[in-house]
Design an enzyme around this catalytic site. Sequence first.
Site, PDB file in Angstrom:
ATOM      1  N   HIS A  30      -0.464 -11.176  -4.853  1.00  0.00           N
ATOM      2  CA  HIS A  30       0.905 -10.683  -4.754  1.00  0.00           C
ATOM      3  C   HIS A  30       1.913 -11.632  -5.399  1.00  0.00           C
ATOM      4  O   HIS A  30       2.802 -11.200  -6.138  1.00  0.00           O
ATOM      5  CB  HIS A  30       1.287 -10.469  -3.280  1.00  0.00           C
ATOM      6  CG  HIS A  30       0.385  -9.524  -2.567  1.00  0.00           C
ATOM      7  ND1 HIS A  30       0.289  -8.196  -2.891  1.00  0.00           N
ATOM      8  CD2 HIS A  30      -0.475  -9.717  -1.528  1.00  0.00           C
ATOM      9  CE1 HIS A  30      -0.587  -7.605  -2.093  1.00  0.00           C
ATOM     10  NE2 HIS A  30      -1.059  -8.509  -1.258  1.00  0.00           N
ATOM     11  N   HIS A  70       0.834  -1.210   0.000  1.00  0.00           N
ATOM     12  CA  HIS A  70       0.000   0.000   0.000  1.00  0.00           C
ATOM     13  C   HIS A  70       0.867   1.259   0.000  1.00  0.00           C
ATOM     14  O   HIS A  70       0.540   2.246  -0.673  1.00  0.00           O
ATOM     15  CB  HIS A  70      -0.925   0.017   1.213  1.00  0.00           C
ATOM     16  CG  HIS A  70      -1.836  -1.166   1.283  1.00  0.00           C
ATOM     17  ND1 HIS A  70      -2.587  -1.465   2.399  1.00  0.00           N
ATOM     18  CD2 HIS A  70      -2.114  -2.140   0.367  1.00  0.00           C
ATOM     19  CE1 HIS A  70      -3.288  -2.564   2.178  1.00  0.00           C
ATOM     20  NE2 HIS A  70      -3.009  -3.000   0.953  1.00  0.00           N
ATOM     21  N   HIS A 107      -9.151  -2.341  -5.056  1.00  0.00           N
ATOM     22  CA  HIS A 107      -8.030  -2.608  -4.145  1.00  0.00           C
ATOM     23  C   HIS A 107      -7.032  -3.574  -4.765  1.00  0.00           C
ATOM     24  O   HIS A 107      -5.817  -3.426  -4.558  1.00  0.00           O
ATOM     25  CB  HIS A 107      -8.512  -3.163  -2.804  1.00  0.00           C
ATOM     26  CG  HIS A 107      -7.386  -3.354  -1.848  1.00  0.00           C
ATOM     27  ND1 HIS A 107      -6.823  -2.309  -1.141  1.00  0.00           N
ATOM     28  CD2 HIS A 107      -6.649  -4.448  -1.530  1.00  0.00           C
ATOM     29  CE1 HIS A 107      -5.811  -2.749  -0.426  1.00  0.00           C
ATOM     30  NE2 HIS A 107      -5.682  -4.047  -0.641  1.00  0.00           N
ATOM     31  N   ASP A 119      -3.060  -2.915  -5.072  1.00  0.00           N
ATOM     32  CA  ASP A 119      -2.009  -3.867  -4.705  1.00  0.00           C
ATOM     33  C   ASP A 119      -1.069  -4.129  -5.887  1.00  0.00           C
ATOM     34  O   ASP A 119       0.154  -4.184  -5.723  1.00  0.00           O
ATOM     35  CB  ASP A 119      -2.633  -5.190  -4.277  1.00  0.00           C
ATOM     36  CG  ASP A 119      -3.085  -5.203  -2.824  1.00  0.00           C
ATOM     37  OD1 ASP A 119      -2.724  -4.281  -2.064  1.00  0.00           O
ATOM     38  OD2 ASP A 119      -3.798  -6.153  -2.449  1.00  0.00           O
TER      39      ASP A 119
END
Length: 307
Positions: free
Chosen positions: A263, A78, A236, A240
């Site tokens: 991720h 973030h 979101h 990311d």
Amino acid sequence: MQTTLRTALVFEGIGLHQGKPARLVIHPAGAEHGIWFKRTDIRLGDTLIPARWDIVEQTPLCTKLVNRAGASVATVEHLMAALAGCGVNNALIEIDGPEVPILDGSSVKFVEGILKVGLRQLASPVRAFEILKPVEFRKGDAWARLSPAKGVEMAFSIDFDDAAIGQQQRRLNLANGSFVRDLCDSRTFCMQADVDMMQANGLALGGVPGENAVVFDKGCVVSPGGLRHIDEPVRHKMLDALGDLSLAGAPILGLYEGNRAGHAVTNSLLRTLFATPDAFRMIECDADLAAKLPGVGVTRDEIPKVA
């Protein structure tokens, strides 16, 4: 030209997964410095940790950087998204704990601080990675791809069984502050069952529904205050992805597409890219090209108003 902050910037809070308090100070840095973390609570050994794709420890829950001496900092995505989205190229980030404070679960607090202190131009040109041919990484139903494009573009799709999320798609050109306007206030999210499981295993100890995460359960948003956007989850995921892509060390001129990508998938895409030398080249950005990068021309007035 490359940028850094005008003055130092301080944030304090707890880490989402370990629940430990941390104080984080973003210091200005000179041209060609890049983004580095420094663990101020570690007294011996190498405490400097570069924000770089090749030292990411693969994890599905957050992005964790680990240097050769074993010093680490977790949940950097973030903050890295805020730096990239505001066009910050150089900074030294001191932190006195193992995890970046989660704040409200999005990047908006970091963005507010960065744009409040402002940026200073440095005497070196911005360089970017230009994508020359598509590269892709797949793992099961999840995949991510980088393709040639004239600017910095992103498309993302998600598909969750919970009816409150379901299928969501969004595509953005990230030039001219669109990260700040459209993505930076979107918070991390999860299912209530996942929260219960993570906390039973010693994770998500700093999570507070409605304060730093959006929690869904059986087709409902159980977090107080509800959603900031009807498609906050996919926004979101894009936030990311920008943070994870920024670990390339320079902006990526191209289209990033992600489908159910987390991720680990995005980091694996970067590893695939840099293992394919003819898929990219590094270029210096003239004024016209720089205008296509995230953060150029953005102002504080464009920051979303959040409760």
